[in-house]
Design an enzyme around this catalytic site. Structure first.
Site, mmCIF file in Angstrom:
data_model
loop_
_atom_site.group_PDB
_atom_site.id
_atom_site.type_symbol
_atom_site.label_atom_id
_atom_site.label_comp_id
_atom_site.label_asym_id
_atom_site.label_seq_id
_atom_site.Cartn_x
_atom_site.Cartn_y
_atom_site.Cartn_z
ATOM 1 C CB ALA A 188 -0.927 -0.005 1.212
ATOM 2 C CG ASN B 152 1.987 -6.709 5.310
ATOM 3 O OD1 ASN B 152 2.854 -7.430 5.792
ATOM 4 N ND2 ASN B 152 0.766 -7.138 5.082
ATOM 5 C CG HIS C 244 0.165 4.225 3.978
ATOM 6 N ND1 HIS C 244 0.110 3.352 5.039
ATOM 7 C CD2 HIS C 244 -0.854 3.866 3.153
ATOM 8 C CE1 HIS C 244 -0.888 2.509 4.871
ATOM 9 N NE2 HIS C 244 -1.489 2.800 3.731
#
Length: 262
Positions: A118, A185, A215
């Site tokens: 992602a 992850n 993020h």
């Protein structure tokens, strides 16, 4: 290309359809024993529970089933000579798992391909790491409900977070990936592309002011400074699965089969 999939959840389903639309053929599903016999509207391929039962003509295996699946099936697949794409990068934070996967790949003459998941910008981190990276920091923000089912539930009253962000983890990428196997992850991907699990710093936040998964990566070194921010959306119908993570698997496969690579 004929590929096999580990798992049949939201990400696996997206990857399956995306690759089939690009002309690739699904040859088998590798599932937990209790899921092999479940009803399936698309029972057009073998559903197996053991590596030994996979068709021999698969060109590539793709793991979309999480850390446990990579740990359980990855070494055997690589040792058998099958290349493997995985989005379960956080499993590599367990050094024993990482060592076993790499040893199996060497023994089988196979390659473990890590999908970026992602996050983006990992090419910049890899390039900067050829020089001297001084620091790398990853900050992950999700709405409070996005942390349901994770360790954050033991640390915070997620339902009561309505006014301001609450940090529920600070530490290394290794600690984050091991403590949040379904949520970190991205931290693992950043660590592997840059200065490693133990030097990469991570902060995880439940933020009622965001509606997407945010993020952020900041890195400094002799190359200069790097800042990236991604607001990621979930797959339709599954708020816990990142759309970009599924897309990154398809992109990785397309890079593998392409005569030209970035």
């Amino acid at each position: 290309m004929k590929f096999g999939l580990i798992g049949n959840g939201a990400i696996a389903t997206y990857v399956r359809h995306g690759l089939e639309q690009r002309g690739h053929q699904l040859g088998a599903l590798l599932l937990r024993p209790e899921r092999v016999a479940e009803p399936d509207a698309e029972q057009s391929v073998p559903r197996v529970a053991a590596i030994s039962d996979l068709p021999a003509d698969l060109d590539l295996m793709i793991d979309c089933a999480g850390h446990v699946a990579l740990r359980d099936h990855g070494p055997g697949l690589l040792r058998s000579g099958r290349d493997l794409v995985t989005v379960s990068i956080g499993a590599m934070a367990d050094q024993q798992v990482a060592d076993e996967l790499l040893q199996a790949a060497g023994e089988g003459g196979a390659t473990l391909h890590l999908a970026s998941g992602a996050i983006g910008g990992l090419d910049v981190l890899r390039a900067a790491n050829a020089g001297t990276l001084t620091s790398v920091r990853y900050v992950g923000r999700k709405p409070p409900k996005g942390w349901v089912g994770s360790r954050a539930e033991d640390l915070l009253d997620l339902a009561a977070i309505t006014d301001r962000p609450e940090t529920h983890f600070t530490g290394s990428a290794r600690q984050a990936a091991l403590a949040y196997p379904k949520n970190a992850n991205v931290a693992a991907a950043v660590a592997l592309a840059g200065i490693g699990f133990d030097r990469t710093q991570v902060e995880l936040i439940a933020d009622p002011g965001v509606s997407a998964n945010i993020h952020e990566v900041q890195a400094t070194g002799d190359f200069g400074r790097f800042d990236i921010r991604i607001a990621g959306q979930a797959l339709p119908g599954n708020p816990r699965s990142s759309a970009l993570a599924a897309m990154s698997v398809i992109s990785t496969v397309e890079q593998i089969v392409s005569p030209m690579r970035f």
